[in-house]
Scaffold this motif. Structure first.
Motif, PDB file in Angstrom:
ATOM      1  N   PHE A   1       1.063  -0.989  -0.539  1.00 35.30           N
ATOM      2  CA  PHE A   1      -0.052  -0.029  -0.163  1.00 35.30           C
ATOM      3  C   PHE A   1       1.009   1.175  -0.081  1.00 35.30           C
ATOM      4  O   PHE A   1       0.339   2.279  -0.015  1.00 35.30           O
ATOM      5  CB  PHE A   1      -0.667  -0.213   1.918  1.00 35.30           C
ATOM      6  CG  PHE A   1      -1.197  -0.984   1.477  1.00 35.30           C
ATOM      7  CD1 PHE A   1      -3.474  -1.010   0.050  1.00 35.30           C
ATOM      8  CD2 PHE A   1      -1.771  -2.038   2.009  1.00 35.30           C
ATOM      9  CE1 PHE A   1      -3.728  -1.977   0.154  1.00 35.30           C
ATOM     10  CE2 PHE A   1      -2.506  -3.128   1.888  1.00 35.30           C
ATOM     11  CZ  PHE A   1      -3.844  -3.423   1.264  1.00 35.30           C
ATOM     12  N   LEU A   2       2.221   1.183  -0.283  1.00 34.69           N
ATOM     13  CA  LEU A   2       3.205   2.279   0.239  1.00 34.69           C
ATOM     14  C   LEU A   2       3.037   2.536   1.151  1.00 34.69           C
ATOM     15  O   LEU A   2       2.615   2.131   1.619  1.00 34.69           O
ATOM     16  CB  LEU A   2       2.670   3.687  -1.360  1.00 34.69           C
ATOM     17  CG  LEU A   2       3.761   4.018  -2.300  1.00 34.69           C
ATOM     18  CD1 LEU A   2       4.976   2.398  -2.866  1.00 34.69           C
ATOM     19  CD2 LEU A   2       3.662   4.881  -2.606  1.00 34.69           C
ATOM     20  N   GLY A   3       3.576   3.804   1.799  1.00 34.69           N
ATOM     21  CA  GLY A   3       3.810   4.459   2.579  1.00 34.69           C
ATOM     22  C   GLY A   3       4.283   5.895   1.996  1.00 34.69           C
ATOM     23  O   GLY A   3       4.290   6.718   0.922  1.00 34.69           O
ATOM     24  N   GLY A   4       3.890   6.569   3.738  1.00 30.09           N
ATOM     25  CA  GLY A   4       4.682   7.967   2.982  1.00 30.09           C
ATOM     26  C   GLY A   4       3.329   9.211   2.650  1.00 30.09           C
ATOM     27  O   GLY A   4       1.510   8.882   2.989  1.00 30.09           O
ATOM     28  N   LYS A   5       3.030  10.192   1.789  1.00 34.01           N
ATOM     29  CA  LYS A   5       2.025  11.211   2.312  1.00 34.01           C
ATOM     30  C   LYS A   5       1.249  10.824   0.553  1.00 34.01           C
ATOM     31  O   LYS A   5       0.610  11.314   0.782  1.00 34.01           O
ATOM     32  CB  LYS A   5       2.441  12.334   1.635  1.00 34.01           C
ATOM     33  CG  LYS A   5       3.048  12.903   2.859  1.00 34.01           C
ATOM     34  CD  LYS A   5       3.315  14.442   2.544  1.00 34.01           C
ATOM     35  CE  LYS A   5       4.168  15.559   3.297  1.00 34.01           C
ATOM     36  NZ  LYS A   5       4.772  16.508   3.218  1.00 34.01           N
ATOM     37  N   ARG A   6       1.716   9.234   0.142  1.00 33.57           N
ATOM     38  CA  ARG A   6       1.201   9.227  -1.133  1.00 33.57           C
ATOM     39  C   ARG A   6       0.253   7.569  -0.333  1.00 33.57           C
ATOM     40  O   ARG A   6       0.396   6.894  -1.515  1.00 33.57           O
ATOM     41  CB  ARG A   6       1.406   9.224  -2.541  1.00 33.57           C
ATOM     42  CG  ARG A   6       1.858  11.538  -2.362  1.00 33.57           C
ATOM     43  CD  ARG A   6       2.535  11.174  -4.291  1.00 33.57           C
ATOM     44  NE  ARG A   6       0.663  10.918  -5.178  1.00 33.57           N
ATOM     45  CZ  ARG A   6       0.957  11.933  -5.622  1.00 33.57           C
ATOM     46  NH1 ARG A   6       1.102  13.343  -5.522  1.00 33.57           N
ATOM     47  NH2 ARG A   6      -0.934  11.957  -5.983  1.00 33.57           N
ATOM     48  N   ALA A   7       0.610   6.877  -0.095  1.00 41.19           N
ATOM     49  CA  ALA A   7       0.315   6.332   0.445  1.00 41.19           C
ATOM     50  C   ALA A   7      -1.289   6.221   0.417  1.00 41.19           C
ATOM     51  O   ALA A   7      -1.698   6.285   0.491  1.00 41.19           O
ATOM     52  CB  ALA A   7       0.522   5.593   1.709  1.00 41.19           C
ATOM     53  N   CYS A   8      -1.758   4.516  -0.249  1.00 41.47           N
ATOM     54  CA  CYS A   8      -2.979   3.851  -0.498  1.00 41.47           C
ATOM     55  C   CYS A   8      -3.841   4.793   0.965  1.00 41.47           C
ATOM     56  O   CYS A   8      -3.431   4.258   2.106  1.00 41.47           O
ATOM     57  CB  CYS A   8      -2.621   2.732  -0.419  1.00 41.47           C
ATOM     58  SG  CYS A   8      -5.400   2.640  -0.320  1.00 41.47           S
ATOM     59  N   ILE A   9      -4.784   5.183   0.852  1.00 40.85           N
ATOM     60  CA  ILE A   9      -5.606   6.261   1.384  1.00 40.85           C
ATOM     61  C   ILE A   9      -6.461   4.886   2.113  1.00 40.85           C
ATOM     62  O   ILE A   9      -7.091   4.724   2.911  1.00 40.85           O
ATOM     63  CB  ILE A   9      -6.165   7.314   1.448  1.00 40.85           C
ATOM     64  CG1 ILE A   9      -6.615   8.041   2.326  1.00 40.85           C
ATOM     65  CG2 ILE A   9      -7.516   7.206   0.286  1.00 40.85           C
ATOM     66  CD1 ILE A   9      -7.006   8.962   1.643  1.00 40.85           C
ATOM     67  N   GLY A  10      -6.691   3.717   1.137  1.00 37.72           N
ATOM     68  CA  GLY A  10      -8.558   2.750   1.325  1.00 37.72           C
ATOM     69  C   GLY A  10      -7.767   1.833   2.505  1.00 37.72           C
ATOM     70  O   GLY A  10      -8.612   1.028   2.151  1.00 37.72           O
ATOM     71  N   PHE A  11      -6.945   1.912   2.758  1.00 41.67           N
ATOM     72  CA  PHE A  11      -5.755   0.414   2.888  1.00 41.67           C
ATOM     73  C   PHE A  11      -6.962  -0.622   4.261  1.00 41.67           C
ATOM     74  O   PHE A  11      -7.035  -1.864   4.318  1.00 41.67           O
ATOM     75  CB  PHE A  11      -4.713   0.412   3.700  1.00 41.67           C
ATOM     76  CG  PHE A  11      -4.492   0.686   4.541  1.00 41.67           C
ATOM     77  CD1 PHE A  11      -3.944  -0.339   5.774  1.00 41.67           C
ATOM     78  CD2 PHE A  11      -4.229   2.359   4.665  1.00 41.67           C
ATOM     79  CE1 PHE A  11      -3.423   0.602   6.664  1.00 41.67           C
ATOM     80  CE2 PHE A  11      -3.494   2.771   6.180  1.00 41.67           C
ATOM     81  CZ  PHE A  11      -3.163   1.008   6.930  1.00 41.67           C
TER      82      PHE A  11
END
Ligand code: HEM
Ligand SMILES: *[C@@H]1O[C@H](CO)[C@@H](O)[C@H](O)[C@H]1NC(C)=O
Ligand SMILES: *[C@@H]1O[C@H](CO)[C@@H](O)[C@H](O)[C@H]1NC(C)=O
Length: 545
Positions: free
Chosen positions: A477-487
């Motif tokens: 779901f990636l990380g940081g400010k552009r991580a997946c918002i819907g995890f």
């Protein structure tokens, strides 16, 4: 006159020196990049793009991690060097420490802008930060708790529809069809307060059809897409529109028609919500979703926000198709992968079913209870670790910078490289899969599906790796400010679907050869050549043991 000539000479000499300096610096930056090991380029025009990104490239990617280590040099268009990064420390720099430098490519942002409008996946920097600030709370655990009963409601209807099919005599069912329908309807109701149609019947919905058609058509215009950044700024909007209208390319026309249908529908839903919101709470709870869906909550929060925090109508509408698109294939394909693993491993299917039945998770239990079932959690995590929805996402630094490494790598010239200078504009791939299956982090069996690794406590090599992912030491779901918002939304969906389905059915393999293909979102087909995403399983009614 004399002074003018002298000034001009100085300026010329200055310019030349500056140019020389830039060239030398770029050379030295690129020479480190050139010195990084990697597979040979396959073609002058497309470098290693085709071998690395074609639909059957899973094996090829695996070989690359094995043979070339944590950071690999690949080749992009016209053989420009492109970096694949799996090293956790370098990843941390890319997605957290220097997120503002390693940005999404212009192609990605502009394509998304044309398709979705000004949503989360089409904005950068301050505008993106502002959108996340108001959207993050809407995806909180607290809000998931409110939505859980609606999730159960939708999935119970799906169970009944599958039951009808099984009782009607079909024992082989394309489960991807059902996980797809479920994902779309859940994000429809939970995200937009909109129903794509009851799961009890065939879907007949223009919005749904448009979305389904989008991905396959986009793949066909990959090359044209790359030209976008060059033409986007040229001429006034009406002229560009006219150019698109006049474009003889039928795929461009298809994408345009899909985009038009999607945005028309988004605007209709938005206007109806806005109307209800203006009339007050009584009117809002009358709508599908009862005002608990993400868009309703968002619009309410936006109304209450201070002037500098609040989003425009365009920005709110831009979130709608973005959400639906980001939520659908990702979750449905992960879910069907879980069903496939469970069909192949009856021991795990039995273990999981027992846990679910004991907890009553198929009928409906509270969020905190379903979330702490250990086997259910392990099955989800292990599948998401081994098969992230896509294996890489791309970032492009907007200025020269340096990637530190957690372990030095040996360059082609035999010397050790401790950090990698990366020139502005270099394409750098976030190696999500590479990191999720890293042998020094997960062990020699990292490429095997073993839910038990989550049940006995994770090894220290995982805890110490400092993987910068937002979820569970994974990059999925990636990380940081552009991580997946819907995890969390996605996790809840997977857990509800598995709980309800395993309480009613037994899944077995059909014997048909299931192949997983690499794509914008990875997808299964029967056999290597078929273009139709499907995953048939044998489905029997579970009648108790
Ligand atoms: C298994 C399911 C899912 C996976 C593996 C997944 C993965 C990802 C990844 C890797 C990104 C980053 C993409 C990039 O930066 O290039 C992302 C972004 C995003 N995801 Fe998900 N996702 C999933 C489900 C969902 C769901 C259910 C929703 C919504 C309800 C959602 C909404 C979004 C949005 C809006 C973004 C953009 C965030 C931003 O740029 O600020 N995703 N997702
Ligand atoms: C695996 O992780 C270790 C420890 O964090 C790191 O040093 C190494 O570079 C990684 N290897 C790959 C292939 O990503
Ligand atoms: C990877 O998956 C994310 C999450 O769904 C999606 O938004 C993105 O477009 C995908 N990236 C690529 C390069 O296909």
């Amino acid at each position: 006159m004399g002074t003018a000539v002298i000034c001009l000479s100085f300026a010329l000499v200055g310019c030349s020196l500056w140019y020389l300096h830039q060239t030398i610096r770029r050379r030295s930056v690129n020479s480190v990049l050139e010195n990084i090991p990697g597979p040979p380029s396959a073609s002058f025009l497309k470098g290693s793009l085709v071998p690395f990104f074609n639909r059957h490239a899973f094996e090829h990617q695996k070989e690359i991690f094995k043979n070339y280590g944590p950071t690999v040099k690949l080749h992009s268009f016209l053989n420009r060097p492109m970096l694949l990064v799996g090293d956790p420390k370098a990843l941390h720099t890319m997605i957290i420490k220097e997120e503002h430098i390693f940005q999404e490519s212009n192609v990605f942002i502009l394509t998304n802008l044309l398709i979705f409008g000004q949503g989360l996946v089409s904005t950068l920097g301050e505008q993106h930060r502002k959108q996340r600030k108001i959207l993050n709370p809407v995806f909180s655990v607290n809000h998931m708790r409110h939505m859980l009963p609606m999730f159960y409601n939708v999935i119970h209807k799906m169970r009944d529809a599958i039951l009808d099919q099984v009782k009607g005599g079909s024992d082989q069912i394309d489960m991807l069809y059902w996980t797809g329908r479920a994902a779309l309807e859940l994000v429809g109701q939970g995200g937009l307060g909109y129903s794509f149609g009851s799961l009890a019947s065939e879907m007949q919905d223009d919005y749904g059809d448009a979305l389904k058609a989008l991905l396959p058509t986009l793949v066909n215009i990959d090359l044209l897409q790359r030209l976008l950044p060059y033409v986007y700024g040229i001429g006034p909007a009406w002229l560009r529109r006219l150019a698109v209208d006049a474009s003889p390319n039928t795929d461009v026309q298809k994408v345009k028609s899909v985009v038009d249908r999607m945005s028309k529908r988004s605007v209709e839903i938005y206007e109806s919500k806005k109307g209800a919101l203006e009339k007050g709470d009584d009117e809002v709870v009358q709508q599908i979703g009862e005002g608990k869906d993400i868009m309703s909550v968002l619009m309410k929060a936006n109304k209450a926000a201070s002037v500098e925090d609040c989003l425009t109508d365009e920005e709110l509408i831009g979130q709608m198709s973005t959400l639906i698109f980001a939520a659908t294939d990702t979750t449905s394909n992960a879910l069907v992968h879980m069903l496939q693993f469970l069909a192949d491993r009856q021991d795990w299917q039995d273990k999981l079913r027992q846990e679910i039945l004991e907890a009553g998770a198929g009928t409906g239990i509270p969020y905190d209870e379903i979330n702490k079932l250990p086997v259910l959690d392990a099955v989800c995590r292990e599948t998401l670790r081994l098969f992230p929805a896509n294996t890489t996402v791309m970032r492009v630094p907007n200025k020269d910078t340096v990637l530190p490494l957690s372990e030095p790598i040996r360059g082609l010239d035999g010397k050790m490289i401790h950090e990698i200078p990366v020139a502005k504009g270099t394409e750098v791939l976030v190696g999500m899969w590479a990191c999720n299956v890293n042998v020094s982090i997960w062990g020699e069996d990292s490429l095997e599906w073993k839910p038990e690794r989550w049940l006995s406590g994770l090894p220290n090599s995982v805890k110490n790796a400092a993987v910068p992912g937002v979820y569970s030491n994974l990059m999925t779901f990636l990380g940081g400010k552009r991580a997946c918002i819907g995890f969390k939304f996605s996790e809840m969906e997977m857990k509800v679907v598995l709980s309800v389905l395993l309480s009613s059915f037994i899944f077995k393999p059909t014997g048909a050869p299931i192949v997983w293909n690499l794509g914008g979102v990875n997808y299964p087909t029967v056999g290597r050549e078929s273009n139709t995403p499907r995953l048939p399983l044998k489905v029997e009614v579970y009648t108790g043991s």
